[in-house]
Design a protein around this motif. Structure first.
Motif, PDB file in Angstrom:
ATOM      1  N   VAL A  55      -0.858  -7.873   2.931  1.00 42.59           N
ATOM      2  CA  VAL A  55      -0.435  -8.819   3.980  1.00 42.59           C
ATOM      3  C   VAL A  55      -1.654  -9.442   4.658  1.00 42.59           C
ATOM      4  O   VAL A  55      -1.754 -10.663   4.805  1.00 42.59           O
ATOM      5  CB  VAL A  55       0.479  -8.109   5.013  1.00 42.59           C
ATOM      6  N   GLU A  73       5.666   6.594  -4.489  1.00 41.11           N
ATOM      7  CA  GLU A  73       5.740   5.363  -3.684  1.00 41.11           C
ATOM      8  C   GLU A  73       5.734   5.700  -2.196  1.00 41.11           C
ATOM      9  O   GLU A  73       5.401   4.861  -1.372  1.00 41.11           O
ATOM     10  CB  GLU A  73       7.018   4.583  -4.020  1.00 41.11           C
ATOM     11  N   SER A  74       6.161   6.935  -1.869  1.00 35.11           N
ATOM     12  CA  SER A  74       6.247   7.303  -0.454  1.00 35.11           C
ATOM     13  C   SER A  74       4.899   7.762   0.097  1.00 35.11           C
ATOM     14  O   SER A  74       4.779   7.986   1.294  1.00 35.11           O
ATOM     15  CB  SER A  74       7.281   8.412  -0.276  1.00 35.11           C
ATOM     16  N   MET A  75       3.885   7.908  -0.761  1.00 30.03           N
ATOM     17  CA  MET A  75       2.583   8.382  -0.265  1.00 30.03           C
ATOM     18  C   MET A  75       1.868   7.268   0.501  1.00 30.03           C
ATOM     19  O   MET A  75       2.084   6.085   0.251  1.00 30.03           O
ATOM     20  CB  MET A  75       1.735   8.903  -1.426  1.00 30.03           C
ATOM     21  N   PRO A 123       0.474  -2.265   1.187  1.00 28.63           N
ATOM     22  CA  PRO A 123       1.107  -3.410   1.842  1.00 28.63           C
ATOM     23  C   PRO A 123       0.269  -4.009   2.963  1.00 28.63           C
ATOM     24  O   PRO A 123       0.223  -5.235   3.123  1.00 28.63           O
ATOM     25  CB  PRO A 123       2.439  -2.858   2.372  1.00 28.63           C
ATOM     26  N   ALA A 124      -0.431  -3.146   3.737  1.00 30.60           N
ATOM     27  CA  ALA A 124      -1.237  -3.677   4.847  1.00 30.60           C
ATOM     28  C   ALA A 124      -2.370  -4.543   4.311  1.00 30.60           C
ATOM     29  O   ALA A 124      -2.625  -5.639   4.832  1.00 30.60           O
ATOM     30  CB  ALA A 124      -1.790  -2.527   5.686  1.00 30.60           C
ATOM     31  N   ARG A 141       0.373   4.086  -1.027  1.00 25.83           N
ATOM     32  CA  ARG A 141       1.324   3.102  -1.552  1.00 25.83           C
ATOM     33  C   ARG A 141       2.209   2.529  -0.444  1.00 25.83           C
ATOM     34  O   ARG A 141       2.572   1.362  -0.481  1.00 25.83           O
ATOM     35  CB  ARG A 141       2.229   3.756  -2.605  1.00 25.83           C
ATOM     36  N   ALA A 142       2.598   3.404   0.524  1.00 24.35           N
ATOM     37  CA  ALA A 142       3.539   2.967   1.562  1.00 24.35           C
ATOM     38  C   ALA A 142       2.867   2.182   2.682  1.00 24.35           C
ATOM     39  O   ALA A 142       3.495   1.330   3.299  1.00 24.35           O
ATOM     40  CB  ALA A 142       4.264   4.176   2.146  1.00 24.35           C
ATOM     41  N   VAL A 143       1.592   2.492   2.966  1.00 25.47           N
ATOM     42  CA  VAL A 143       0.928   1.855   4.116  1.00 25.47           C
ATOM     43  C   VAL A 143      -0.285   1.010   3.695  1.00 25.47           C
ATOM     44  O   VAL A 143      -0.347  -0.186   3.997  1.00 25.47           O
ATOM     45  CB  VAL A 143       0.495   2.928   5.158  1.00 25.47           C
TER      46      VAL A 143
END
Lengths: 135, 399
Positions: A112, A98-100, A108-109, A103-105
């Protein structure tokens, strides 16, 4: 009669362009592995880039269309935004952690931005329908 | 009547309304976003403290110089140090020690799918008191051989099977989030660890020169009730050779200090934005009232009472602040919630976004604060306007 350009006429192509440019240069997925190979998230990024370009073109073409046909363009934008949201993670697998970055950027970008595009297109469609009823 | 009039006023001047909405949006964005950040950092630290679980952590004394809890929790590089497994028994025998459980850190492995590094941690499920209580989603039964517990950041396939060095391991449960690199680790019992090491060596991949049955990396100690943690720690340091014991709470004090610093900085940032927005709003309202003096004078001549006029001005301001506030809050939520993992990575601190109820409460408080500011500023302006002489205003510029 000269057509009046509203805020949504500028906002929609700008947001679609931001999606395409963003996934290419700002919030793209993970880079290559140490062995030079790519992970599946790269293809999710490419798919979103393709959709972003198509959406930008659609949002620009929409400006040239008569009022009634704009509804179709808005529907197309909403459908494309939905597809772009589903692309990273649902339709194309992302990396394990999830921190990669993917997945992290990236996810979600894209989510949104596409949600905002869909909301703007929906608002535009609602305004078109209202104007249609009034005239 | 007031509601309709103020709505028409706002619609009649879209430029002015947009500018005021933007200011109100800034105000609520800063307070809601700032409070969310501070709450998330505090929740992250609280979760980490609770998750450490042990009172004392014992490592080999040779590792003390290279051992930094920050590295384990925030950088994901535990350092690989080992001591004899019989030390666990020696520590368990010390007075004041209620429970002990050991762990073995193995060099991180790269998953088959991508460049993700997964930290492998071996533990004893029978003695463990720090890992299993945090199992959030259980996929089936107790942890057996060939099974794993996955940190919250590890994306578990739908099949519930993860493959390392060609060995399929069933994920028994997923642990709750800590906001630290503990979330990217997988935990297995000693037998599973042995199987993974053997598979790795068979395939000529990582060479682990450790036998998880004979060596351990850390011993986690729970101190019995009524005993002083500091005294038990000192007792272990004195009587158990070749180890260093440290209090777990001291170990994360560095993280707590960083967190306090960042929280203060965010608080200061929010205060500065608020002060700026307040000053700008006050100036803007004063200018607006000056500009609308004649409009108010006409309303007075038409019979509107001073109180009604003040009510109109205040209602307009509160409506603006509520609309702008909602937009600011929505924007802050979109910036913080979906990107919480990216923020966590950028800050290098445990970051766990608050739950829905708490976030909603924060949003309502931020909105209330924003509306209160609007009401206060507009109320002051309305009071000033109502003191002016109507006839003088109407004659202004007509001479």
């Amino acid at each position: 009669m000269k057509r009046k350009i509203g805020a949504l006429d500028i906002l929609l192509p700008a947001l679609c362009l931001a999606l395409a440019l963003g996934v290419a240069f700002v919030f793209g997925p993970c880079g290559p592995k140490e062995d030079g190979g790519y992970m599946t998230c790269r293809w999710a990024g490419r798919a979103v880039l393709g959709l972003g370009i198509a959406m930008t073109a659609l949002a620009l073409i929409r400006l040239l269309l008569p009022r009634r046909a704009r509804l179709g363009a808005d529907a197309g934008l909403i459908a494309c935004a939905g597809a772009a949201i589903a692309m990273p993670g649902t339709l194309i697998h992302l990396c394990m952690m999830e921190s990669m970055r993917c997945r992290a950027v990236t996810r979600p970008a894209v989510t949104v931005l596409c949600a905002v595009i869909a909301a703007a297109a929906l608002l535009d469609a609602a305004l078109q329908i209202r104007r249609e009823r009034q005239s | 009547m007031i509601g309709r009039l103020c709505w028409k006023n706002l619609k009649g001047r879209p430029g002015r309304t947009a500018a005021m909405l933007l200011l109100a949006g800034f105000l609520s964005f800063s307070i809601f976003g700032g409070s969310l950040m501070i709450q998330s950092l505090q929740k992250g630290l609280g979760g980490l403290r609770a998750r450490l679980g042990a009172d004392v952590i014992v490592v080999p004394s040779s590792a003390r110089s290279q051992f930094n809890i920050d590295d384990i929790l925030m950088q994901g590089s535990p350092g690989y140090f080992y001591m004899s497994a019989d030390i666990e028994g020696k520590i368990a025998a010390r007075e004041g020690v209620e429970r002990v459980s050991s762990q073995v850190y193995l060099a991180s492995v790269t998953a088959s799918c991508c460049s993700a590094s997964v930290q492998l941690i071996g533990f004893d499920p029978e003695t463990d008191f720090t890992i299993q209580p945090w199992a959030e989603e259980t996929y089936g039964g107790a942890l057996g051989d060939g099974e794993l517990l996955a940190g919250s950041d590890v994306s578990v396939p739908v099949s519930g099977v993860m493959t390392f060095f060609g060995v399929d391991c069933h994920v028994a449960a997923k642990l709750s989030k800590t906001g630290s690199t503990l979330d990217s680790a997988v935990y297995a019992n000693r037998a599973t660890l042995q199987a993974l090491i053997a598979a790795s060596e068979e395939r000529g991949l990582n060479r682990y020169e450790v036998d998880p049955d004979r060596v351990i990396s850390t011993v986690l100690v729970k101190v019995a009730e009524g005993y002083d943690i500091e005294a038990v720690k000192n007792d272990i340091n004195i009587h158990v050779r070749k180890v260093t014991a440290a209090r777990a709470s001291n170990m994360i004090s560095g993280i707590a200090e960083n967190l306090e610093g960042i929280s203060r900085l965010i608080g200061l940032f929010v205060a500065v934005i608020w002060a700026l927005c307040l000053v700008i709003m006050m100036i803007a309202f004063t200018l607006l009232m000056q500009e609308r003096k004649k409009e108010f004078a006409v309303l007075r001549v038409m019979g509107a009472a001073r109180g009604r006029l003040a009510g109109l001005v205040t209602a307009e301001a509160v409506l603006l602040c509520l609309l702008g506030g909602c937009a600011g809050i929505a924007l802050a939520a979109l910036a913080v919630f979906p990107f919480s993992r990216a923020i966590e990575g950028a800050l290098g601190l445990p970051f766990v976004a608050p739950g829905g109820g708490r976030a909603l409460l924060l949003a309502l408080l931020s909105l209330a604060a924003c509306a209160a500011v609007g009401a206060l500023i507009s109320g002051l302006s309305a009071a000033r306007i109502s003191r002016l002489d109507t006839s003088l205003i109407l004659r202004e510029g007509n001479g």
